[in-house]
Design a protein around this motif. Structure first.
Motif, PDB file in Angstrom:
ATOM      1  N   PHE A  93     -20.164  16.372  18.167  1.00 56.27           N
ATOM      2  CA  PHE A  93     -19.888  16.098  16.749  1.00 56.27           C
ATOM      3  C   PHE A  93     -20.962  15.157  16.236  1.00 56.27           C
ATOM      4  O   PHE A  93     -21.000  13.987  16.592  1.00 56.27           O
ATOM      5  CB  PHE A  93     -18.511  15.452  16.621  1.00 56.27           C
ATOM      6  CG  PHE A  93     -18.068  15.135  15.215  1.00 56.27           C
ATOM      7  CD1 PHE A  93     -17.807  16.144  14.296  1.00 56.27           C
ATOM      8  CD2 PHE A  93     -17.894  13.819  14.808  1.00 56.27           C
ATOM      9  CE1 PHE A  93     -17.382  15.850  12.998  1.00 56.27           C
ATOM     10  CE2 PHE A  93     -17.455  13.511  13.516  1.00 56.27           C
ATOM     11  CZ  PHE A  93     -17.200  14.535  12.621  1.00 56.27           C
ATOM     12  N   SER A  94     -21.879  15.695  15.426  1.00 47.68           N
ATOM     13  CA  SER A  94     -22.940  14.879  14.835  1.00 47.68           C
ATOM     14  C   SER A  94     -23.692  15.728  13.820  1.00 47.68           C
ATOM     15  O   SER A  94     -23.401  16.912  13.643  1.00 47.68           O
ATOM     16  CB  SER A  94     -23.913  14.370  15.905  1.00 47.68           C
ATOM     17  OG  SER A  94     -24.891  13.502  15.340  1.00 47.68           O
ATOM     18  N   PHE A  95     -24.675  15.115  13.193  1.00 45.00           N
ATOM     19  CA  PHE A  95     -25.595  15.852  12.336  1.00 45.00           C
ATOM     20  C   PHE A  95     -26.441  16.782  13.227  1.00 45.00           C
ATOM     21  O   PHE A  95     -26.743  16.451  14.372  1.00 45.00           O
ATOM     22  CB  PHE A  95     -26.476  14.866  11.565  1.00 45.00           C
ATOM     23  CG  PHE A  95     -27.416  15.511  10.597  1.00 45.00           C
ATOM     24  CD1 PHE A  95     -26.942  16.378   9.619  1.00 45.00           C
ATOM     25  CD2 PHE A  95     -28.779  15.258  10.658  1.00 45.00           C
ATOM     26  CE1 PHE A  95     -27.809  16.985   8.718  1.00 45.00           C
ATOM     27  CE2 PHE A  95     -29.657  15.857   9.757  1.00 45.00           C
ATOM     28  CZ  PHE A  95     -29.165  16.723   8.799  1.00 45.00           C
TER      29      PHE A  95
ATOM     30  N   SER B  92     -29.673   6.376  16.264  1.00 49.15           N
ATOM     31  CA  SER B  92     -29.157   5.297  15.417  1.00 49.15           C
ATOM     32  C   SER B  92     -29.597   5.514  13.969  1.00 49.15           C
ATOM     33  O   SER B  92     -29.752   4.565  13.211  1.00 49.15           O
ATOM     34  CB  SER B  92     -29.641   3.946  15.952  1.00 49.15           C
ATOM     35  OG  SER B  92     -31.010   4.018  16.321  1.00 49.15           O
ATOM     36  N   ALA B  93     -29.789   6.795  13.588  1.00 50.56           N
ATOM     37  CA  ALA B  93     -30.285   7.127  12.245  1.00 50.56           C
ATOM     38  C   ALA B  93     -29.408   6.531  11.140  1.00 50.56           C
ATOM     39  O   ALA B  93     -29.900   6.164  10.074  1.00 50.56           O
ATOM     40  CB  ALA B  93     -30.372   8.645  12.083  1.00 50.56           C
ATOM     41  N   GLU B  94     -28.090   6.437  11.402  1.00 51.68           N
ATOM     42  CA  GLU B  94     -27.150   5.928  10.380  1.00 51.68           C
ATOM     43  C   GLU B  94     -26.852   4.446  10.576  1.00 51.68           C
ATOM     44  O   GLU B  94     -25.982   3.907   9.889  1.00 51.68           O
ATOM     45  CB  GLU B  94     -25.810   6.687  10.487  1.00 51.68           C
ATOM     46  CG  GLU B  94     -25.907   8.166  10.262  1.00 51.68           C
ATOM     47  CD  GLU B  94     -24.545   8.860  10.277  1.00 51.68           C
ATOM     48  OE1 GLU B  94     -23.505   8.195  10.403  1.00 51.68           O
ATOM     49  OE2 GLU B  94     -24.534  10.105  10.139  1.00 51.68           O
ATOM     50  N   ALA B  95     -27.494   3.825  11.544  1.00 55.25           N
ATOM     51  CA  ALA B  95     -26.944   2.569  12.067  1.00 55.25           C
ATOM     52  C   ALA B  95     -27.715   1.316  11.674  1.00 55.25           C
ATOM     53  O   ALA B  95     -27.571   0.279  12.327  1.00 55.25           O
ATOM     54  CB  ALA B  95     -26.812   2.668  13.575  1.00 55.25           C
TER      55      ALA B  95
ATOM     56  N   THR C 127     -29.450   8.889   0.856  1.00 54.10           N
ATOM     57  CA  THR C 127     -28.048   8.451   0.894  1.00 54.10           C
ATOM     58  C   THR C 127     -27.772   7.429   1.994  1.00 54.10           C
ATOM     59  O   THR C 127     -26.689   6.864   2.042  1.00 54.10           O
ATOM     60  CB  THR C 127     -27.094   9.641   1.143  1.00 54.10           C
ATOM     61  OG1 THR C 127     -27.368  10.186   2.429  1.00 54.10           O
ATOM     62  CG2 THR C 127     -27.248  10.709   0.071  1.00 54.10           C
ATOM     63  N   LYS C 128     -28.716   7.189   2.874  1.00 59.35           N
ATOM     64  CA  LYS C 128     -28.462   6.290   4.003  1.00 59.35           C
ATOM     65  C   LYS C 128     -28.321   4.841   3.512  1.00 59.35           C
ATOM     66  O   LYS C 128     -28.698   4.524   2.388  1.00 59.35           O
ATOM     67  CB  LYS C 128     -29.587   6.401   5.051  1.00 59.35           C
ATOM     68  CG  LYS C 128     -29.694   7.785   5.676  1.00 59.35           C
ATOM     69  CD  LYS C 128     -28.737   8.001   6.846  1.00 59.35           C
ATOM     70  CE  LYS C 128     -28.393   9.449   7.056  1.00 59.35           C
ATOM     71  NZ  LYS C 128     -29.143  10.196   8.036  1.00 59.35           N
ATOM     72  N   THR C 129     -27.803   3.982   4.364  1.00 56.98           N
ATOM     73  CA  THR C 129     -27.539   2.595   3.959  1.00 56.98           C
ATOM     74  C   THR C 129     -28.797   1.934   3.391  1.00 56.98           C
ATOM     75  O   THR C 129     -28.740   1.221   2.399  1.00 56.98           O
ATOM     76  CB  THR C 129     -27.005   1.776   5.154  1.00 56.98           C
ATOM     77  OG1 THR C 129     -25.856   2.451   5.673  1.00 56.98           O
ATOM     78  CG2 THR C 129     -26.631   0.373   4.732  1.00 56.98           C
TER      79      THR C 129
END
Ligand SMILES: *Cc1c(COP(=O)(O)O)cnc(C)c1O
Length: 403
Positions: A102-104, A176-179, A203-205
């Motif tokens: 489960f991931s991109f 850690s692309a979203e992290a 859209t990322k942080t």
């Protein structure tokens, strides 16, 4: 630059007073930061270097300082960062890389692009990150690498995963692309193993105004190799075609240089990142408070209690919902945008059909794909917007608004 408070056409069937809540918007933030962004964009114009130039170098230094990484290599996207990191960390053709089901898509496609073979493992149903026991079970004699992903608001169980990597002699690499901003016992995501990545997709942080990404590592050899691979196998920051430049790894080099205009935007936004993270947390808490007792919602984001203190960051506010698609349609009718992260588990993606996985093999990943819905969580969101979204959700399941 003029203010554009809402670029969204007003749907006609909304209750008077409801304003649309797009899934993503950074118009107000961008407006506020425009003087800083413009000043840096003008520097890029003065430099006349639009790719792999001075702003990119500054961005690498600023990101290294923010994350504590010894080395930061800026590239064209988070996906390229994963591919080049895997290659620089020594992945050989045919090597197996254990990744969550489960991931991109890029988590697994990057493995293929780097010449390896993804091997899937089920997730922990609460954190949505790879289950360390499932990861250990997926290891074969051909496995060389373990790549957990940190999704939505928190990290995978890095203590348990480090033990798995140690036991089987695997290279630990983090998606850690979203992290950005997430830390494990004070160590920034991406720096608990051989290396990690960041994505600056809008859209990322920490989002740019286009694509960009970076590799984080403490290993000078990985940094040097990745830096060469992104630039046709050439070291250094020189552009143009000069005699005598050695393309040492040119056979496999690609063009994934970072864009200076994106670097300028990111440099302007980085000093406000800590504030943005706090704001995201406050909005997430507001959602949780309002949604806690709504029937029909099967799960709200739940922070794991790990062996070490962690810093969660809400990149996405993800709920599990009964009749998820009906809820999404109801919200859309009332002007609220949502997204499904992720609609299809990786092992059932048509592009991985030849790997031979079957439906039912990773039940937690499959359930997550059926039930999860991401609510708006973006820099322009207000608590009034959160009220709007939560009232609509309550109405969908109970037929009435909050008391
Ligand atoms: C966004 C993302 C990527 C890819 O980053 P891009 O910059 O869009 O290429 C990879 N993995 C995960 C988990 C992501 O969320």
């Amino acid at each position: 630059m003029t203010a554009a408070p809402s670029a969204h056409p007003a749907p006609t069937d909304r209750t008077p007073g409801e304003r649309p809540v797009p899934f993503f918007s950074q118009a107000a933030t961008f407006e506020e930061l425009w003087p800083e962004i413009r000043a840096r964009v003008e520097e890029v114009l003065d430099d006349g270097k639009f790719s792999h130039g001075r702003q990119v170098g500054r961005l690498e230094e600023a990101l290294a300082a923010f994350t504590g990484a010894r080395h930061c290599v800026a590239v064209n996207s988070g996906t390229d960062a994963l591919v080049l990191l895997l290659r620089a960390a020594g992945l050989q053709p045919g090597d197996e890389v254990v990744v969550p089901a489960f991931s991109f898509i890029a988590t697994a496609s990057s493995v293929v692009l780097a010449g390896g073979r993804p091997v899937f493992a089920d997730i922990d149903p609460v954190t949505y990150a790879i289950d360390p026991r499932a990861a250990a079970d997926a290891v074969t004699p051909r496995t060389t690498t373990l790549m957990p992903v940190h999704l939505f608001c928190q990290m995978a169980d890095m203590a348990a995963l480090a033990r798995v990597a140690e036991r089987y002699g695997l290279t630990l690499v983090e998606d850690s692309a979203e992290a950005i901003g997430m830390r494990w016992d004070g160590v920034h995501a991406g720096l608990l193993g051989a290396g990690g990545v960041l994505s600056f997709f809008p859209t990322k942080t920490l989002g740019a105004l286009g694509d960009a990404g970076a590799i984080l590592t403490d290993d000078p050899r990985i940094a040097e190799t990745a830096a060469a691979l992104r630039h046709h196998g050439r070291a250094g920051r020189t552009l143009g075609h000069f005699p005598g430049i050695n393309h040492t790894t040119a056979f496999n080099g690609v063009n994934s240089k970072a864009d200076d205009l994106q670097a300028a935007v990111l440099l302007a936004k980085l000093p406000r990142l800590a504030d943005a993270v706090r704001r995201r947390r406050a909005l997430a808490d507001a959602y949780t408070e309002r949604l806690r007792d709504v029937p029909g919602l099967l799960r709200l984001p739940t922070l794991a209690r790990y062996d070490a203190p962690t810093d969660p960051v809400f990149y996405v506010y993800l709920v599990e919902a009964e009749r998820r698609d009906g809820l999404a349609a109801h919200l859309a009718e009332h002007g609220v945008g949502t997204e499904t992260y992720y609609p299809t588990p990786l092992h059932l993606q048509p592009c991985f059909a030849e790997l031979g996985y079957k439906q039912g093999q990773f039940p937690h990943a499959e359930t997550a794909c059926e039930r999860t819905l991401a609510l708006p969580l973006h820099p322009d969101l207000t608590t009034a917007d959160v009220d709007t979204v939560c009232d609509l959700i309550r109405r969908y399941y109970t037929g009435r608004a909050a008391a």
